[in-house]
Design a protein around this motif. Structure first.
Motif, PDB file in Angstrom:
ATOM      1  N   PHE A 166      -5.607  22.700  -3.948  1.00  0.00           N
ATOM      2  CA  PHE A 166      -5.901  21.499  -3.176  1.00  0.00           C
ATOM      3  C   PHE A 166      -6.915  20.623  -3.909  1.00  0.00           C
ATOM      4  N   PHE A 167      -7.998  21.228  -4.387  1.00  0.00           N
ATOM      5  CA  PHE A 167      -9.021  20.452  -5.086  1.00  0.00           C
ATOM      6  C   PHE A 167      -8.520  19.931  -6.426  1.00  0.00           C
ATOM      7  N   GLU A 168      -7.667  20.688  -7.093  1.00  0.00           N
ATOM      8  CA  GLU A 168      -7.060  20.217  -8.336  1.00  0.00           C
ATOM      9  C   GLU A 168      -6.223  18.966  -8.063  1.00  0.00           C
ATOM     10  N   LEU A 169      -5.426  19.006  -7.009  1.00  0.00           N
ATOM     11  CA  LEU A 169      -4.609  17.855  -6.636  1.00  0.00           C
ATOM     12  C   LEU A 169      -5.467  16.655  -6.221  1.00  0.00           C
ATOM     13  N   LEU A 170      -6.527  16.926  -5.470  1.00  0.00           N
ATOM     14  CA  LEU A 170      -7.410  15.854  -5.007  1.00  0.00           C
ATOM     15  C   LEU A 170      -8.110  15.181  -6.193  1.00  0.00           C
ATOM     16  N   ILE A 171      -8.590  15.968  -7.137  1.00  0.00           N
ATOM     17  CA  ILE A 171      -9.261  15.405  -8.316  1.00  0.00           C
ATOM     18  C   ILE A 171      -8.274  14.596  -9.155  1.00  0.00           C
ATOM     19  N   CYS A 172      -7.081  15.108  -9.319  1.00  0.00           N
ATOM     20  CA  CYS A 172      -6.044  14.376 -10.062  1.00  0.00           C
ATOM     21  C   CYS A 172      -5.688  13.074  -9.341  1.00  0.00           C
ATOM     22  N   PHE A 173      -5.584  13.132  -8.013  1.00  0.00           N
ATOM     23  CA  PHE A 173      -5.297  11.953  -7.197  1.00  0.00           C
ATOM     24  C   PHE A 173      -6.365  10.881  -7.421  1.00  0.00           C
TER      25      PHE A 173
ATOM     26  N   PHE B 292       1.676  15.095 -13.054  1.00  0.00           N
ATOM     27  CA  PHE B 292       0.600  15.527 -13.945  1.00  0.00           C
ATOM     28  C   PHE B 292       0.135  16.944 -13.632  1.00  0.00           C
ATOM     29  N   CYS B 293       0.215  17.339 -12.366  1.00  0.00           N
ATOM     30  CA  CYS B 293      -0.187  18.702 -11.983  1.00  0.00           C
ATOM     31  C   CYS B 293       0.970  19.692 -12.077  1.00  0.00           C
ATOM     32  N   ARG B 294       2.118  19.201 -12.470  1.00  0.00           N
ATOM     33  CA  ARG B 294       3.317  20.024 -12.638  1.00  0.00           C
ATOM     34  C   ARG B 294       3.650  20.846 -11.394  1.00  0.00           C
ATOM     35  N   ILE B 295       3.761  20.165 -10.280  1.00  0.00           N
ATOM     36  CA  ILE B 295       4.132  20.870  -9.058  1.00  0.00           C
ATOM     37  C   ILE B 295       5.403  20.262  -8.490  1.00  0.00           C
TER      38      ILE B 295
ATOM     39  N   PHE C  71       1.444  17.455  -0.192  1.00  0.00           N
ATOM     40  CA  PHE C  71       1.759  18.626  -1.015  1.00  0.00           C
ATOM     41  C   PHE C  71       1.654  19.971  -0.290  1.00  0.00           C
ATOM     42  N   TRP C  72       0.961  20.026   0.825  1.00  0.00           N
ATOM     43  CA  TRP C  72       0.753  21.253   1.577  1.00  0.00           C
ATOM     44  C   TRP C  72       0.322  22.411   0.666  1.00  0.00           C
ATOM     45  N   PRO C  73      -0.762  22.241  -0.087  1.00  0.00           N
ATOM     46  CA  PRO C  73      -1.184  23.320  -1.002  1.00  0.00           C
ATOM     47  C   PRO C  73      -1.604  24.559  -0.219  1.00  0.00           C
ATOM     48  N   LYS C  74      -1.230  25.718  -0.737  1.00  0.00           N
ATOM     49  CA  LYS C  74      -1.536  26.982  -0.053  1.00  0.00           C
ATOM     50  C   LYS C  74      -2.912  27.531  -0.426  1.00  0.00           C
ATOM     51  N   LYS C  75      -3.405  27.163  -1.597  1.00  0.00           N
ATOM     52  CA  LYS C  75      -4.703  27.661  -2.056  1.00  0.00           C
ATOM     53  C   LYS C  75      -5.688  26.499  -2.159  1.00  0.00           C
TER      54      LYS C  75
ATOM     55  N   ASN D  90       0.825  -1.209   0.000  1.00  0.00           N
ATOM     56  CA  ASN D  90       0.000   0.000   0.000  1.00  0.00           C
ATOM     57  C   ASN D  90       0.858   1.258   0.000  1.00  0.00           C
ATOM     58  N   PHE D  91       1.968   1.236   0.712  1.00  0.00           N
ATOM     59  CA  PHE D  91       2.873   2.380   0.710  1.00  0.00           C
ATOM     60  C   PHE D  91       3.383   2.648  -0.703  1.00  0.00           C
ATOM     61  N   ILE D  92       3.838   1.594  -1.384  1.00  0.00           N
ATOM     62  CA  ILE D  92       4.365   1.751  -2.744  1.00  0.00           C
ATOM     63  C   ILE D  92       3.295   2.289  -3.688  1.00  0.00           C
ATOM     64  N   MET D  93       2.096   1.724  -3.628  1.00  0.00           N
ATOM     65  CA  MET D  93       1.029   2.185  -4.533  1.00  0.00           C
ATOM     66  C   MET D  93       0.630   3.632  -4.221  1.00  0.00           C
ATOM     67  N   ASN D  94       0.513   3.974  -2.955  1.00  0.00           N
ATOM     68  CA  ASN D  94       0.179   5.355  -2.595  1.00  0.00           C
ATOM     69  C   ASN D  94       1.262   6.309  -3.075  1.00  0.00           C
ATOM     70  N   TYR D  95       2.517   5.918  -2.920  1.00  0.00           N
ATOM     71  CA  TYR D  95       3.619   6.765  -3.353  1.00  0.00           C
ATOM     72  C   TYR D  95       3.584   6.962  -4.866  1.00  0.00           C
ATOM     73  N   ILE D  96       3.341   5.890  -5.603  1.00  0.00           N
ATOM     74  CA  ILE D  96       3.260   5.990  -7.067  1.00  0.00           C
ATOM     75  C   ILE D  96       2.131   6.920  -7.481  1.00  0.00           C
ATOM     76  N   ILE D  97       0.983   6.785  -6.851  1.00  0.00           N
ATOM     77  CA  ILE D  97      -0.165   7.643  -7.184  1.00  0.00           C
ATOM     78  C   ILE D  97       0.149   9.101  -6.857  1.00  0.00           C
ATOM     79  N   LEU D  98       0.768   9.348  -5.712  1.00  0.00           N
ATOM     80  CA  LEU D  98       1.131  10.720  -5.340  1.00  0.00           C
ATOM     81  C   LEU D  98       2.198  11.287  -6.274  1.00  0.00           C
ATOM     82  N   TYR D  99       3.149  10.464  -6.673  1.00  0.00           N
ATOM     83  CA  TYR D  99       4.189  10.898  -7.611  1.00  0.00           C
ATOM     84  C   TYR D  99       3.554  11.298  -8.947  1.00  0.00           C
TER      85      TYR D  99
END
Length: 159
Positions: A84-91, A26-29, A76-80, A12-21
């Motif tokens: 945050f919602f862009e990252l969540l939807i992409c996730f 994809f969000c270019r951050i 990601f600690w998004p400031k706006k 689960n750690f590996i899969m979560n890390y891959i998804i977050l990566y």
């Protein structure tokens, strides 16, 4: 069926890390590996605790949404709020894409599936299918995002 907590945690750690990566790419951050690791650990610990305390059998949708929000926030600690919602939807999109491809491969390759009262279970889901699903997601995702960004740039030149 015997479940090993260490194996479940690592998978689960590996899969979560891959998804977050992929989400970061994809969000270019910009991202830090240790922040992605924190998010991946949160997701992996949730799975371990859910089996240990047996609340896995009745997952609440709100609980899953809050968990995803925590994973994205601590990774990601998004400031706006918009970011945050862009990252969540992409996730979510990446998660569903990987899951769909992996499940589709399992179906077409006749991996052992059990239909129990309308619920389809896959016994011992091969990790190789998830790896293949992750690779396809990354390749198709990059292609689709590049295509969409190119179309957006073309529209800027149209009158």
């Amino acid at each position: 069926m015997t479940i090993y907590a260490d194996q479940m945690f690592i998978e689960n750690f590996i899969m979560n890390y891959i998804i977050l990566y992929m989400t970061a790419k994809f969000c270019r951050i910009e991202f830090k590996w240790y922040k992605l690791s924190v998010g991946a650990i949160i997701g992996a610990l949730y799975v371990i605790f859910s089996y240990a305390f047996l609340f896995y059998n009745e997952p609440l949708i709100l609980e899953k949404i809050l968990l995803s929000a925590l994973i994205v926030y601590f990774s990601f600690w998004p400031k706006k709020i918009k970011k945050f919602f862009e990252l969540l939807i992409c996730f979510y999109a990446i998660t569903f894409f990987i899951g769909g491809i992996s499940f589709g491969l399992a179906y077409f390759l006749n991996v052992v599936m059990i239909n129990d009262g309308g619920i389809l279970y896959v016994e011992e889901f091969p990790i190789i299918l998830v790896a293949i699903g992750s690779c396809f997601t990354f390749i198709f995702g990059k292609y689709i995002i590049t295509f969409l960004r190119t179309r957006k740039k073309i529209k800027e030149f149209l009158y």
